[in-house]
Design a protein around this motif. Structure first.
Motif, PDB file in Angstrom:
ATOM      1  N   GLY A 180      49.829 -23.104  11.904  1.00 38.16           N
ATOM      2  CA  GLY A 180      50.490 -23.312  13.074  1.00 38.16           C
ATOM      3  C   GLY A 180      50.401 -24.675  13.651  1.00 38.16           C
ATOM      4  N   LYS A 181      50.088 -25.150  14.575  1.00 33.42           N
ATOM      5  CA  LYS A 181      50.313 -26.386  15.148  1.00 33.42           C
ATOM      6  C   LYS A 181      49.252 -27.316  14.329  1.00 33.42           C
ATOM      7  CE  LYS A 181      51.889 -25.155  19.941  1.00 33.42           C
ATOM      8  NZ  LYS A 181      51.951 -25.066  21.228  1.00 33.42           N
ATOM      9  N   ALA A 182      48.307 -26.903  13.787  1.00 33.70           N
ATOM     10  CA  ALA A 182      47.259 -27.603  13.115  1.00 33.70           C
ATOM     11  C   ALA A 182      47.686 -28.375  11.738  1.00 33.70           C
ATOM     12  CB  ALA A 182      45.741 -26.679  13.160  1.00 33.70           C
ATOM     13  N   LEU A 183      48.828 -27.666  11.333  1.00 32.73           N
ATOM     14  CA  LEU A 183      49.482 -27.749  10.136  1.00 32.73           C
ATOM     15  C   LEU A 183      48.209 -28.233   9.027  1.00 32.73           C
ATOM     16  CD1 LEU A 183      51.898 -30.629  11.307  1.00 32.73           C
ATOM     17  CD2 LEU A 183      52.341 -28.116  10.809  1.00 32.73           C
ATOM     18  N   ASP A 184      48.292 -29.090   8.286  1.00 36.21           N
ATOM     19  CA  ASP A 184      47.116 -29.310   7.260  1.00 36.21           C
ATOM     20  C   ASP A 184      46.170 -30.266   7.590  1.00 36.21           C
ATOM     21  OD1 ASP A 184      49.018 -31.533   7.204  1.00 36.21           O
ATOM     22  OD2 ASP A 184      48.480 -31.857   5.164  1.00 36.21           O
ATOM     23  N   TRP A 185      45.836 -30.404   9.004  1.00 41.79           N
ATOM     24  CA  TRP A 185      44.968 -31.385   9.426  1.00 41.79           C
ATOM     25  C   TRP A 185      43.258 -30.628   9.129  1.00 41.79           C
ATOM     26  CZ3 TRP A 185      45.544 -36.152  11.504  1.00 41.79           C
ATOM     27  CH2 TRP A 185      46.736 -36.730  11.615  1.00 41.79           C
ATOM     28  N   PHE A 186      42.482 -31.500   9.046  1.00 38.68           N
ATOM     29  CA  PHE A 186      41.086 -30.963   8.902  1.00 38.68           C
ATOM     30  C   PHE A 186      40.368 -30.558  10.118  1.00 38.68           C
ATOM     31  CE2 PHE A 186      41.102 -33.658   4.894  1.00 38.68           C
ATOM     32  CZ  PHE A 186      42.032 -32.826   4.216  1.00 38.68           C
ATOM     33  N   VAL A 187      40.822 -29.560  10.968  1.00 37.78           N
ATOM     34  CA  VAL A 187      40.585 -29.118  12.285  1.00 37.78           C
ATOM     35  C   VAL A 187      40.513 -27.699  12.052  1.00 37.78           C
ATOM     36  CG1 VAL A 187      41.114 -31.234  13.215  1.00 37.78           C
ATOM     37  CG2 VAL A 187      42.727 -29.096  13.387  1.00 37.78           C
ATOM     38  N   MET A 188      39.790 -27.040  13.210  1.00 32.61           N
ATOM     39  CA  MET A 188      39.795 -25.443  13.208  1.00 32.61           C
ATOM     40  C   MET A 188      41.088 -25.083  13.728  1.00 32.61           C
ATOM     41  SD  MET A 188      36.934 -22.968  15.120  1.00 32.61           S
ATOM     42  CE  MET A 188      35.743 -23.786  14.199  1.00 32.61           C
ATOM     43  N   ALA A 189      41.649 -24.099  13.046  1.00 33.55           N
ATOM     44  CA  ALA A 189      42.788 -23.289  13.412  1.00 33.55           C
ATOM     45  C   ALA A 189      42.718 -21.915  13.009  1.00 33.55           C
ATOM     46  CB  ALA A 189      44.014 -24.253  12.568  1.00 33.55           C
ATOM     47  N   ARG A 190      44.034 -21.384  13.011  1.00 37.37           N
ATOM     48  CA  ARG A 190      44.249 -19.807  12.820  1.00 37.37           C
ATOM     49  C   ARG A 190      43.989 -19.675  11.283  1.00 37.37           C
ATOM     50  NH1 ARG A 190      50.536 -19.207  14.421  1.00 37.37           N
ATOM     51  NH2 ARG A 190      51.360 -19.723  12.272  1.00 37.37           N
ATOM     52  N   LYS A 191      43.744 -18.503  10.929  1.00 37.11           N
ATOM     53  CA  LYS A 191      43.418 -18.358   9.512  1.00 37.11           C
ATOM     54  C   LYS A 191      44.746 -18.235   8.730  1.00 37.11           C
ATOM     55  CE  LYS A 191      41.302 -14.631   6.622  1.00 37.11           C
ATOM     56  NZ  LYS A 191      40.750 -13.267   6.732  1.00 37.11           N
ATOM     57  N   VAL A 192      44.537 -18.521   7.570  1.00 37.08           N
ATOM     58  CA  VAL A 192      45.611 -18.508   6.507  1.00 37.08           C
ATOM     59  C   VAL A 192      46.148 -17.283   6.275  1.00 37.08           C
ATOM     60  CG1 VAL A 192      46.553 -19.555   4.216  1.00 37.08           C
ATOM     61  CG2 VAL A 192      45.129 -20.832   5.639  1.00 37.08           C
ATOM     62  N   TYR A 212      38.019 -21.158  10.705  1.00 37.37           N
ATOM     63  CA  TYR A 212      39.206 -20.737  11.414  1.00 37.37           C
ATOM     64  C   TYR A 212      38.766 -20.076  12.851  1.00 37.37           C
ATOM     65  CZ  TYR A 212      38.193 -16.548   8.825  1.00 37.37           C
ATOM     66  OH  TYR A 212      37.600 -15.472   8.435  1.00 37.37           O
ATOM     67  N   SER A 213      39.644 -19.835  13.717  1.00 40.87           N
ATOM     68  CA  SER A 213      39.805 -18.905  14.734  1.00 40.87           C
ATOM     69  C   SER A 213      40.724 -18.019  14.960  1.00 40.87           C
ATOM     70  CB  SER A 213      39.461 -20.006  16.058  1.00 40.87           C
ATOM     71  OG  SER A 213      40.572 -20.675  16.193  1.00 40.87           O
ATOM     72  N   GLY A 214      40.451 -16.811  14.933  1.00 41.95           N
ATOM     73  CA  GLY A 214      41.667 -15.691  15.100  1.00 41.95           C
ATOM     74  C   GLY A 214      42.135 -15.539  13.721  1.00 41.95           C
ATOM     75  N   GLU A 215      43.063 -14.499  13.958  1.00 44.41           N
ATOM     76  CA  GLU A 215      43.725 -14.221  12.476  1.00 44.41           C
ATOM     77  C   GLU A 215      44.929 -14.914  12.314  1.00 44.41           C
ATOM     78  OE1 GLU A 215      42.371 -12.005  10.217  1.00 44.41           O
ATOM     79  OE2 GLU A 215      40.719 -12.075  11.374  1.00 44.41           O
ATOM     80  N   GLY A 216      45.545 -14.830  10.995  1.00 44.42           N
ATOM     81  CA  GLY A 216      46.507 -15.529  10.769  1.00 44.42           C
ATOM     82  C   GLY A 216      47.879 -14.794  11.266  1.00 44.42           C
ATOM     83  N   ASP A 217      48.900 -15.157  11.204  1.00 43.90           N
ATOM     84  CA  ASP A 217      50.385 -14.736  11.534  1.00 43.90           C
ATOM     85  C   ASP A 217      50.981 -13.933  10.298  1.00 43.90           C
ATOM     86  OD1 ASP A 217      52.788 -13.981  12.392  1.00 43.90           O
ATOM     87  OD2 ASP A 217      53.439 -15.793  12.773  1.00 43.90           O
ATOM     88  N   ASN A 218      50.755 -12.691   9.974  1.00 41.61           N
ATOM     89  CA  ASN A 218      51.109 -11.955   8.779  1.00 41.61           C
ATOM     90  C   ASN A 218      52.656 -11.807   8.892  1.00 41.61           C
ATOM     91  OD1 ASN A 218      48.516 -11.216   8.144  1.00 41.61           O
ATOM     92  ND2 ASN A 218      48.483  -9.459   9.671  1.00 41.61           N
ATOM     93  N   THR A 219      53.135 -12.388   9.638  1.00 39.45           N
ATOM     94  CA  THR A 219      54.983 -12.226   9.514  1.00 39.45           C
ATOM     95  C   THR A 219      55.156 -13.646   8.869  1.00 39.45           C
ATOM     96  OG1 THR A 219      55.035 -13.421  11.656  1.00 39.45           O
ATOM     97  CG2 THR A 219      55.060 -10.929  11.509  1.00 39.45           C
ATOM     98  N   GLN A 220      54.256 -14.793   8.738  1.00 38.59           N
ATOM     99  CA  GLN A 220      54.440 -16.052   8.012  1.00 38.59           C
ATOM    100  C   GLN A 220      54.243 -16.083   6.848  1.00 38.59           C
ATOM    101  OE1 GLN A 220      55.955 -18.426   9.968  1.00 38.59           O
ATOM    102  NE2 GLN A 220      56.404 -19.504   8.106  1.00 38.59           N
TER     103      GLN A 220
END
Length: 506
Positions: free
Chosen positions: A360-372, A443-451
């Protein structure tokens, strides 16, 4: 046809790029035609490189006199094992970047594929040219193409990075011309082989001027290679570039490294009299400092793209160490490491982009983001790349660093080289471990399975990563080739015989 093979790696991308600017390839809706044409051109370049490499292996190094103007007066292409190894590497890296771009990023600008071909042409020409002026010409060709490729797709960050990149390279090009004028004024030639014969015959006054020209060239090559303190442009530029472009840029620094190996082994090598080894006092500290600053940058990297860029800087410093040892054994070790590092850092830029698409918006930054959403696939790709670039067994990075360490024979060399390379490897492991745990486990939350990732993206990354296990499986053959290439580079008499330059000045 075989006598014209040496010029084909330049002509194929040149005419291929020009034709893609014309109908039926031109136009916003013709991207499928451009993709087919680009794929055919890449396969032709790789095939031509392999044929030329086999010819040189069987028959020895060869030169191609454009227009049949014989050296040292005409435009000369020189094809030896070193040049062809890098031309083939450029083709493979270009194919991986091209496949990745087929996922859709090539449609963000209608001139992507022609520009890609022009950059490949410039890089191939830089590796194959036999004189310094045409090295400058091909430098300009690849740089002009890279200026446009860097801003492919648009964006504020790309534009800002491109401004710095263009300004610095314009300064470098100016210094290159000053260096060429200085060397031509003292030696009367710009043919690399002919200059190597004349350099030892200069008077005391001319030696001072020639030394100034040689040191100016070191500044130019150091800027291209991102050698400290001329490295600061690289992390921002490579991190801002589109993924496929950044992967291809992985070989750009190696053009500068190649210039250092070729010029300061052939022209200012052992036969250069008072100018022999004149850059050695500069290369040793700059090599160690380049590795150090790259390691510090890796630890401080805020995202995976910056980390990959700093790993490129570490590889540059390691290659400079191999050059500073000034032996065929060390050169052979450096060539093995050069191939390995180029492929794996190119793959890392692609992996960083794929991770960014799924976070998502976090891209490849070393921060918490949605799950791959595809953690297994991307995890395996990242793990292989990280193990390889860090130099852990059983991957090619381990062999590459091992042969460089083994090429240091004296106690003083081992005292300096072993700690810096091993510590840089440890720092790389720490930085990559931090990156992996953050990108995949925090990560926080689930990944976007459509991506889902495109098959083109996966195939491009896998193609580059395959270089590591293949270099291990065929390690004996690869090391034999690099040893022969290093022997050919250091054995200058063969170069003179090929170009019929016995006896020096003409």
């Amino acid at each position: 046809m075989s006598e014209h093979l040496a010029i084909l790696p330049i002509l194929i991308p040149l005419f291929g790029g020009l034709f893609m600017l014309l109908p039926p390839f031109a136009g916003p809706q013709k991207y499928q035609y451009r993709r087919v044409a680009t794929l055919v051109l890449m396969l032709l370049q790789i095939g031509c490189s392999v044929l030329l490499m086999l010819q040189v292996i069987n028959q020895g190094a060869t030169f191609y006199a454009v227009g049949n103007w014989q050296p040292p007066f005409g435009i000369v292409l020189f094809a030896d094992r070193l040049a062809l190894l890098l031309v083939l590497l450029n083709g493979i890296l270009g194919l991986g970047a091209t496949l990745y771009a087929f996922a859709g990023s090539d449609r963000e600008g209608k001139y992507f594929h022609p520009l890609l071909q022009f950059q490949l042409m410039g890089i191939n020409g830089a590796f194959l040219t036999g004189d310094l002026f045409n090295l400058f010409v091909f430098f300009e060709v690849l740089l002009i193409a890279s200026y446009a490729l860097l801003v492919h797709g648009g964006g504020k960050q790309k534009t800002l990075a491109n401004v710095h990149y263009v300004i610095l390279n314009l300064i470098g090009s100016s210094l290159f011309l000053f260096a060429l004028g200085t060397l031509y004024g003292t030696t009367g030639t710009l043919n690399i082989a002919d200059m190597s014969l004349r350099i030892a015959q200069l008077s005391a006054g001319e030696l001072v001027i020639a030394k100034a020209g040689g040191l100016l060239l070191l500044i130019v090559f150091g800027l291209k290679a991102a050698m400290l303190p001329l490295h600061f442009w690289l992390p921002r530029t490579y991190a801002a570039a589109p993924a496929a472009v950044a992967a291809l840029f992985a070989i750009m620094t190696k053009v500068g490294i190649y210039g250092i190996f070729r010029v300061y082994t052939v022209i200012f090598g052992e036969q250069a009299g008072e100018l022999a080894g004149m850059v050695q006092p500069w290369i040793w500290p700059l090599a160690f400092l380049t590795i150090t600053i790259g390691a510090i940058g890796a630890l401080a990297s805020p995202n995976l793209r910056h980390l990959a860029a700093n790993l490129v800087i570490i590889s540059v410093g390691t290659l400079l160490v191999a050059f500073a040892l000034r032996t065929p054994e060390a050169t052979a070790a450096g060539l093995f490491y050069l191939v390995h590092s180029t492929l794996v850092t190119g793959a890392l830029f692609l992996i960083a982009d794929m991770l960014g698409q799924q976070r998502g918006k976090a891209l490849d930054w070393f921060v918490m983001a949605r799950k791959v959403s595809q953690p297994a696939l991307l995890g395996i790709l990242f793990f292989v790349a990280a193990m390889t670039v860090a130099g852990l067994p059983p991957f090619s990075g381990f062999i590459g660093k091992l042969v460089i360490l083994q090429s240091a024979h004296s106690a003083a060399e081992m005292l300096w080289i072993w700690p810096i390379i091993l510590i840089a490897g440890l720092v790389s492991i720490v930085a990559l471990s931090r990156a992996g745990t953050t990108l995949f486990w925090r990560y926080s939350g689930e990944g976007d399975n459509t991506q889902k990732l495109s098959r083109w993206q996966i195939s491009g990354a896998i193609l580059l990563l395959l270089g590591s296990p293949l270099m291990v499986i065929f390690g004996a053959s690869v090391t034999d080739y690099t040893q022969a290439a290093a022997t050919q580079l250091h054995g200058l008499q063969g170069l003179f015989e090929v170009m019929n330059l016995q006896g020096g000045s003409k």
